[in-house]
Design a protein around this motif. Sequence first.
Motif, mmCIF file in Angstrom:
data_model
loop_
_atom_site.group_PDB
_atom_site.id
_atom_site.type_symbol
_atom_site.label_atom_id
_atom_site.label_comp_id
_atom_site.label_asym_id
_atom_site.label_seq_id
_atom_site.Cartn_x
_atom_site.Cartn_y
_atom_site.Cartn_z
ATOM 1 N N TYR A 37 0.813 -1.224 0.000
ATOM 2 C CA TYR A 37 0.000 0.000 0.000
ATOM 3 C C TYR A 37 0.847 1.276 0.000
ATOM 4 O O TYR A 37 0.488 2.276 -0.622
ATOM 5 N N ALA A 38 2.014 1.233 0.646
ATOM 6 C CA ALA A 38 2.891 2.416 0.695
ATOM 7 C C ALA A 38 3.422 2.781 -0.687
ATOM 8 O O ALA A 38 3.917 3.890 -0.884
ATOM 9 N N LYS A 39 3.307 1.875 -1.636
ATOM 10 C CA LYS A 39 3.698 2.205 -3.009
ATOM 11 C C LYS A 39 2.598 2.994 -3.724
ATOM 12 O O LYS A 39 2.817 3.472 -4.836
ATOM 13 N N LYS A 46 -0.084 11.195 1.010
ATOM 14 C CA LYS A 46 0.293 11.754 -0.292
ATOM 15 C C LYS A 46 0.513 10.627 -1.289
ATOM 16 O O LYS A 46 0.840 9.502 -0.923
ATOM 17 N N ILE A 47 0.353 10.947 -2.566
ATOM 18 C CA ILE A 47 0.583 9.963 -3.612
ATOM 19 C C ILE A 47 2.067 9.594 -3.624
ATOM 20 O O ILE A 47 2.930 10.458 -3.628
ATOM 21 N N SER A 48 2.339 8.297 -3.611
ATOM 22 C CA SER A 48 3.707 7.796 -3.588
ATOM 23 C C SER A 48 4.360 7.954 -4.956
ATOM 24 O O SER A 48 3.719 7.786 -5.989
ATOM 25 N N GLY A 49 5.651 8.230 -4.947
ATOM 26 C CA GLY A 49 6.415 8.291 -6.183
ATOM 27 C C GLY A 49 6.539 6.937 -6.857
ATOM 28 O O GLY A 49 6.878 6.858 -8.039
ATOM 29 N N GLN A 50 6.260 5.864 -6.131
ATOM 30 C CA GLN A 50 6.337 4.501 -6.687
ATOM 31 C C GLN A 50 5.012 4.043 -7.303
ATOM 32 O O GLN A 50 4.943 2.970 -7.887
ATOM 33 N N ARG A 51 3.982 4.849 -7.127
ATOM 34 C CA ARG A 51 2.633 4.429 -7.509
ATOM 35 C C ARG A 51 2.528 3.999 -8.971
ATOM 36 O O ARG A 51 2.010 2.933 -9.279
ATOM 37 N N GLU A 52 3.005 4.841 -9.872
ATOM 38 C CA GLU A 52 2.856 4.540 -11.286
ATOM 39 C C GLU A 52 3.544 3.238 -11.670
ATOM 40 O O GLU A 52 2.965 2.399 -12.358
ATOM 41 N N ALA A 53 4.778 3.058 -11.222
ATOM 42 C CA ALA A 53 5.518 1.833 -11.545
ATOM 43 C C ALA A 53 4.835 0.608 -10.946
ATOM 44 O O ALA A 53 4.761 -0.452 -11.587
#
Length: 135
Positions: A37-39, A46-53
């Motif tokens: 979930y932290a991704k 806040k939206i994680s920088g890993q979200r898209e990947a």
Amino acid sequence: MEKNDRRGTGMKIIDDFKQGEDEWNDWRAIRATASEYAKILTGTGKISGQREAYMRSCAISRRYKLPSWSGNGYTDRGHKLEPIARGLFQQANPDLEVKEVAAMEHEIGLCGGSPDGLIYRAGKLVSGLEIKCLN
């Protein structure tokens, strides 16, 4: 697959496989899981920088089999101690029943998690159980 609606949440219990099996890894690969979930969102919301990947990886896994994570010394230790911890929890709470399950997912199947157990009181699901074994 046992499908039980959980208090209007639309959550289903999955018990076709066991945690750690290939089928479980395949199930995890194509959906957002609680442990990842932290991704998606950070601890501050806040939206994680890993979200898209991460979401791209889930989408690609729907079509192609990607390598799965095999764990580490910490998870190996947890796998050994979880049954003991589950038993101790059960002894300390004799009015509750703890059942192992493979996973739970939202009814649309895009997200889910693999709790270390589900807690029942008088036959009714009351909570999930997550066990952390400290060093």
